[in-house]
Design a protein around this motif. Structure first.
Motif, PDB file in Angstrom:
ATOM      1  N   CYS A 118      41.906  80.565  10.472  1.00  0.00           N
ATOM      2  CA  CYS A 118      41.756  81.089   8.468  1.00  0.00           C
ATOM      3  C   CYS A 118      40.492  79.995   8.733  1.00  0.00           C
ATOM      4  N   ARG A 151      51.225  82.127   4.521  1.00  0.00           N
ATOM      5  CA  ARG A 151      50.861  81.481   4.309  1.00  0.00           C
ATOM      6  C   ARG A 151      50.580  81.252   2.528  1.00  0.00           C
ATOM      7  N   LEU A 203      54.336  80.281   1.953  1.00  0.00           N
ATOM      8  CA  LEU A 203      54.888  78.764   2.365  1.00  0.00           C
ATOM      9  C   LEU A 203      54.229  77.515   1.688  1.00  0.00           C
ATOM     10  N   SER A 204      53.146  78.210   1.077  1.00  0.00           N
ATOM     11  CA  SER A 204      52.060  77.018  -0.037  1.00  0.00           C
ATOM     12  C   SER A 204      53.041  76.431  -1.424  1.00  0.00           C
ATOM     13  N   THR A 259      47.571  73.951  -2.462  1.00  0.00           N
ATOM     14  CA  THR A 259      46.459  73.652  -1.142  1.00  0.00           C
ATOM     15  C   THR A 259      46.244  75.290  -0.095  1.00  0.00           C
ATOM     16  N   TYR A 272      47.413  77.581   2.650  1.00  0.00           N
ATOM     17  CA  TYR A 272      48.107  76.839   3.934  1.00  0.00           C
ATOM     18  C   TYR A 272      46.902  77.368   5.163  1.00  0.00           C
ATOM     19  N   SER A 273      46.015  77.251   4.995  1.00  0.00           N
ATOM     20  CA  SER A 273      45.269  77.233   6.215  1.00  0.00           C
ATOM     21  C   SER A 273      45.943  77.369   7.918  1.00  0.00           C
ATOM     22  N   ASP A 274      46.395  76.137   7.746  1.00  0.00           N
ATOM     23  CA  ASP A 274      47.328  75.745   9.101  1.00  0.00           C
ATOM     24  C   ASP A 274      47.822  75.517   9.505  1.00  0.00           C
ATOM     25  N   PRO A 275      49.091  76.518   9.331  1.00  0.00           N
ATOM     26  CA  PRO A 275      50.248  75.999   9.602  1.00  0.00           C
ATOM     27  C   PRO A 275      50.849  75.497  10.737  1.00  0.00           C
ATOM     28  N   GLU A 327      57.035  77.083  12.067  1.00  0.00           N
ATOM     29  CA  GLU A 327      57.138  76.855  10.101  1.00  0.00           C
ATOM     30  C   GLU A 327      56.837  78.692  10.046  1.00  0.00           C
ATOM     31  N   LEU A 328      55.569  79.157  10.677  1.00  0.00           N
ATOM     32  CA  LEU A 328      54.795  80.090  10.706  1.00  0.00           C
ATOM     33  C   LEU A 328      55.607  81.697  11.107  1.00  0.00           C
ATOM     34  N   GLU A 331      58.957  82.084   8.672  1.00  0.00           N
ATOM     35  CA  GLU A 331      58.334  82.955   7.517  1.00  0.00           C
ATOM     36  C   GLU A 331      57.884  84.129   8.086  1.00  0.00           C
TER      37      GLU A 331
END
Length: 227
Positions: free
Chosen positions: A69, A156, A159-160, A201, A203-206, A210-211, A214
């Motif tokens: 990202c 993302r 998650l955000s 924010t 979520y560019s670097d989860p 977790e990613l 999801e």
């Protein structure tokens, strides 16, 4: 009219336009002006209604692409604007490049990119405002690359805590991935709700696990909806 004499849209004006439910386009790459669009039917992706085929999910799990990202926002825009067999010209002119790069520098625009080694082979970019993300364009130079980028974007956003993913218009291709059309009034209601939520924010670097979790949840939701 000389370019210096005409009204120049600023990045701040563009954000206000998105908050009002409109977005800009140009007639061609060489066009000097932009026009504002507020479609009667608006395309959105319900964040809990993505359609992920088994083959696409397999591609995601195999990590055929290195998904990043915001590492080459301008490169994504340039790829999105390239001529193709089905689209010889583009709606992205000089002002579009200027404005969205300014938004990127402000932290209000983001790109999701698929890489093969040092080659950018797929991706998308869009604008983030409140709990809304407004997708602008995407491209693919490898099978499924843009689809992988889209699913990573949605993961993302979920998650955000985002609530709205605007795709502007619906094409047959986007419909296969879960895009739907809603009336302008319904869109503006969703937009108003998204703007009431404080700026999130992106979520560019989860965390990788977790990613992955999801994305799996999105796939399982997709299978439940189609079964």
């Amino acid at each position: 009219m000389d370019r210096s004499e005409r009204y120049v849209i600023t990045a701040e004006t563009l954000l206000r336009a998105y908050a009002a439910g409109v977005f800009p386009m140009a007639e061609t790459r060489d066009a000097e002006d932009l026009f504002w669009v507020d479609p009667e039917l608006r395309g959105i992706f319900p964040l809990d209604g993505m359609k992920i085929s088994k083959s696409l999910y397999k591609t995601i799990r195999q990590k055929k692409f290195d998904v990043r990202c915001d590492t080459n926002f301008l490169g994504v825009m340039e790829k999105c604007a390239e001529s193709t067999e089905t689209r010889p010209d583009t709606w992205m002119n000089e002002d579009v490049f200027r404005l969205y790069n300014e938004l990127f520098q402000m932290g209000c625009a983001h790109s999701v990119e698929c890489w093969e080694g040092d080659e950018l082979v797929g991706g998308l970019y869009g604008v983030s405002l409140g709990a809304g993300f407004f997708g602008e364009s995407m491209f693919s130079r490898r099978p499924n690359a843009s689809k992988v980028a889209l699913m990573h974007l949605v993961a993302r956003l979920r998650l955000s805590g985002y609530s709205l993913l605007d795709t502007q218009f619906v094409t047959e291709h986007l419909e296969t991935l879960g895009a739907i059309e809603i009336p302008r009034r319904a869109y503006h209601l969703l937009l108003d709700e998204a703007l009431q939520i404080p700026v999130l924010t992106f979520y560019s670097d989860p965390i990788e696990d977790e990613l992955a979790s999801e994305l799996e949840d999105m796939f399982l939701q997709s299978r439940t909806q189609t079964s």
